[in-house]
Design a protein around this motif. Structure first.
Motif, short mmCIF file in Angstrom:
data_model
loop_
_atom_site.label_atom_id
_atom_site.label_comp_id
_atom_site.label_asym_id
_atom_site.label_seq_id
_atom_site.Cartn_x
_atom_site.Cartn_y
_atom_site.Cartn_z
N GLU A 34 -21.46 0.74 10.70
CA GLU A 34 -22.82 0.95 10.18
C GLU A 34 -23.06 2.40 9.79
O GLU A 34 -23.97 2.70 9.02
N ARG A 35 -22.24 3.33 10.30
CA ARG A 35 -22.35 4.74 9.92
C ARG A 35 -21.48 5.07 8.71
O ARG A 35 -21.37 6.23 8.31
N GLY A 36 -20.84 4.04 8.15
CA GLY A 36 -20.02 4.24 6.96
C GLY A 36 -18.61 4.72 7.24
O GLY A 36 -17.87 5.08 6.32
N GLU A 37 -18.18 4.70 8.50
CA GLU A 37 -16.85 5.17 8.86
C GLU A 37 -15.82 4.09 8.58
O GLU A 37 -15.97 2.95 9.03
N GLU A 38 -14.78 4.43 7.84
CA GLU A 38 -13.74 3.48 7.48
C GLU A 38 -12.80 3.27 8.67
O GLU A 38 -12.30 4.22 9.26
N LEU A 39 -12.54 2.00 9.00
CA LEU A 39 -11.72 1.66 10.16
C LEU A 39 -10.30 1.24 9.77
O LEU A 39 -9.42 1.18 10.62
N LEU A 40 -10.09 0.93 8.49
CA LEU A 40 -8.77 0.53 8.02
C LEU A 40 -8.15 1.62 7.16
O LEU A 40 -8.84 2.35 6.46
N PHE A 41 -6.83 1.72 7.23
CA PHE A 41 -6.08 2.70 6.45
C PHE A 41 -5.67 2.11 5.11
O PHE A 41 -5.22 0.96 5.05
N ILE A 42 -5.86 2.88 4.05
CA ILE A 42 -5.29 2.55 2.74
C ILE A 42 -4.53 3.78 2.27
O ILE A 42 -5.07 4.89 2.29
N SER A 43 -3.29 3.60 1.86
CA SER A 43 -2.49 4.74 1.42
C SER A 43 -3.07 5.37 0.16
O SER A 43 -3.60 4.68 -0.71
N SER A 44 -2.96 6.69 0.07
CA SER A 44 -3.40 7.40 -1.14
C SER A 44 -2.51 7.01 -2.32
O SER A 44 -2.87 7.23 -3.47
N LYS A 45 -1.33 6.45 -2.04
CA LYS A 45 -0.40 6.04 -3.11
C LYS A 45 -0.41 4.53 -3.31
O LYS A 45 0.47 4.00 -4.00
N ALA A 46 -1.37 3.85 -2.71
CA ALA A 46 -1.43 2.38 -2.82
C ALA A 46 -1.54 1.95 -4.28
O ALA A 46 -2.20 2.61 -5.09
N ILE A 47 -0.88 0.85 -4.61
CA ILE A 47 -0.91 0.28 -5.96
C ILE A 47 -1.85 -0.93 -5.92
O ILE A 47 -1.63 -1.88 -5.16
N PHE A 48 -2.91 -0.87 -6.73
CA PHE A 48 -3.94 -1.92 -6.69
C PHE A 48 -3.75 -2.95 -7.79
O PHE A 48 -4.64 -3.72 -8.08
N LYS A 49 -2.57 -2.94 -8.41
CA LYS A 49 -2.33 -3.84 -9.53
C LYS A 49 -1.34 -4.91 -9.13
O LYS A 49 -0.28 -4.58 -8.60
N PRO A 50 -1.64 -6.20 -9.38
CA PRO A 50 -0.67 -7.25 -9.09
C PRO A 50 0.63 -6.98 -9.86
O PRO A 50 0.60 -6.32 -10.89
N PRO A 51 1.77 -7.49 -9.38
CA PRO A 51 1.88 -8.46 -8.30
C PRO A 51 2.04 -7.85 -6.90
O PRO A 51 2.16 -8.59 -5.94
N LYS A 52 2.05 -6.53 -6.78
CA LYS A 52 2.30 -5.93 -5.47
C LYS A 52 1.09 -6.02 -4.56
O LYS A 52 -0.04 -5.94 -5.02
N ALA A 53 1.35 -6.19 -3.25
CA ALA A 53 0.26 -6.13 -2.28
C ALA A 53 -0.15 -4.67 -2.08
O ALA A 53 0.66 -3.76 -2.26
N VAL A 54 -1.39 -4.45 -1.74
CA VAL A 54 -1.90 -3.09 -1.52
C VAL A 54 -1.37 -2.59 -0.17
O VAL A 54 -1.39 -3.31 0.83
N ARG A 55 -0.91 -1.33 -0.15
CA ARG A 55 -0.41 -0.73 1.08
C ARG A 55 -1.59 -0.30 1.95
O ARG A 55 -2.16 0.77 1.77
N GLY A 56 -1.95 -1.16 2.88
CA GLY A 56 -3.08 -0.87 3.76
C GLY A 56 -3.99 -2.08 3.90
O GLY A 56 -3.68 -3.18 3.43
N GLY A 57 -5.14 -1.88 4.54
CA GLY A 57 -6.07 -2.98 4.75
C GLY A 57 -5.48 -4.02 5.68
O GLY A 57 -4.85 -3.69 6.69
N ILE A 58 -5.66 -5.31 5.32
CA ILE A 58 -5.10 -6.40 6.14
C ILE A 58 -4.38 -7.40 5.23
O ILE A 58 -4.97 -8.41 4.81
N PRO A 59 -3.12 -7.14 4.89
CA PRO A 59 -2.34 -8.15 4.16
C PRO A 59 -2.09 -9.37 5.05
O PRO A 59 -2.08 -9.28 6.28
N ILE A 60 -1.87 -10.52 4.41
CA ILE A 60 -1.55 -11.76 5.11
C ILE A 60 -0.11 -12.14 4.82
O ILE A 60 0.29 -12.25 3.65
#
Length: 303
Positions: A51-77
């Protein structure tokens, strides 16, 4: 517009938009200001904020947000395979496009009342059936409670005419202050398979797991609650799981990080993966059977 089947008082808490690559994403937020962002690419949670806006999950600064690759960080399944095997690493579910499920089979009222949530659906494509010839329906509910905790409920149904088996993991990347300042409790005395030693079996000797080098272990038949203590940030993540007997703990450390293209060389210090998983004994579903696996994440201040 309310896509989740949520009650009227929740409609404002679910927003659907598109990211810069045109991929649908969903933002859940509760009345206190906490939020969760979910991408239709991989059904992947990309953000979980207090609620204070603090991010609890890590996302890499080099993460690729374009398919088909999964994003490096968050919660992949990871489904229908965890780690290496006959399919691509960690299976294909995290690399596929999911859709919003407007008419999911009902869950227990406790999984709906007072929560902002979205229901997603993945079915195999013709290409998927060539590499893994099993028909399934994978339903995922992502919900954010008024108290700020995040829940993922996966329901996988066999709509095949023959049984199939799979392994599974939720793969959260927790945002931490420094890997050397973190400890995990709840794994003591457990057997684990060490992926750095050809999955050789060892027994955990310590009262708590701390980090001084690369760790890639699958702890077997663990408790249903694991605690991750971050001393510097004075907070504790509680990882609660159902239907997921195992726990994978991973941090790539310095040498391995440099070999991972979508991870910064020093970013291993700010991330830790603690997964609810089913690895040692694959889950087998007969035709028409359904399996449910649940992960609940919460964070509390610690002294």
């Amino acid at each position: 517009m309310n896509h989740s089947g949520a009650t009227c008082d929740q409609r404002a808490a679910v927003e659907v938009s598109k990211d810069k690559n045109g991929i649908d994403q969903v933002l859940l937020h509760n009345p206190r200001g906490a939020s969760v962002q979910v991408s239709m690419h991989g059904g992947q949670v990309l953000s979980w904020r207090t609620e204070r806006g603090e991010e609890l999950l890590f996302i890499s600064s080099k993460a690729i947000f374009k398919p088909p690759k999964a994003v490096r960080g968050g919660i992949p399944i990871c489904f229908p395979q965890v780690g290496n095997g006959s399919l691509e690493q960690n299976g294909f579910a995290r690399n596929r496009s999911w859709v919003i499920d407007n008419d999911p089979p009902p869950l227990h009222p406790n999984d709906s009342n007072g929560k902002a949530y979205i229901d997603l659906l993945l079915k195999p494509s013709e290409e998927d059936l060539k590499i893994w010839p099993h028909s399934f329906e994978f339903r995922l509910r992502v919900s954010l409670a008024a108290e700020g905790y995040l829940t993922l409920i996966s329901r996988i149904r066999n709509i095949n005419c023959k049984p199939f088996s799979f392994s599974f993991a939720y793969h959260p990347y927790f945002s931490i202050s420094d890997i050397s300042e973190v400890r995990i409790e709840g794994l003591e005395t457990l057997d684990y398979l060490d992926n750095l030693f050809q999955k050789e079996r060892f027994t955990e000797q310590g009262d708590a797991l701390t980090f001084e080098s690369e760790v890639d272990r699958a702890y077997l038949r663990s408790k249903d609650v694991i605690a991750v203590f971050d001393h510097e940030k004075k907070r504790t993540f509680a990882v609660r799981k159902e239907g997921l007997p195992d726990v994978v703990v991973w941090n790539p450390w310095e040498k391995r990080s440099k070999a991972i293209v979508d991870l910064g060389d020093e970013e291993y210090k700010q991330m830790l993966c603690v997964n609810g998983a089913s690895i040692e004994k694959p889950i087998t579903l007969k035709p028409g059977e359904e399996w449910t696996g649940r992960l609940e994440l919460s964070v509390v201040p610690s002294s």
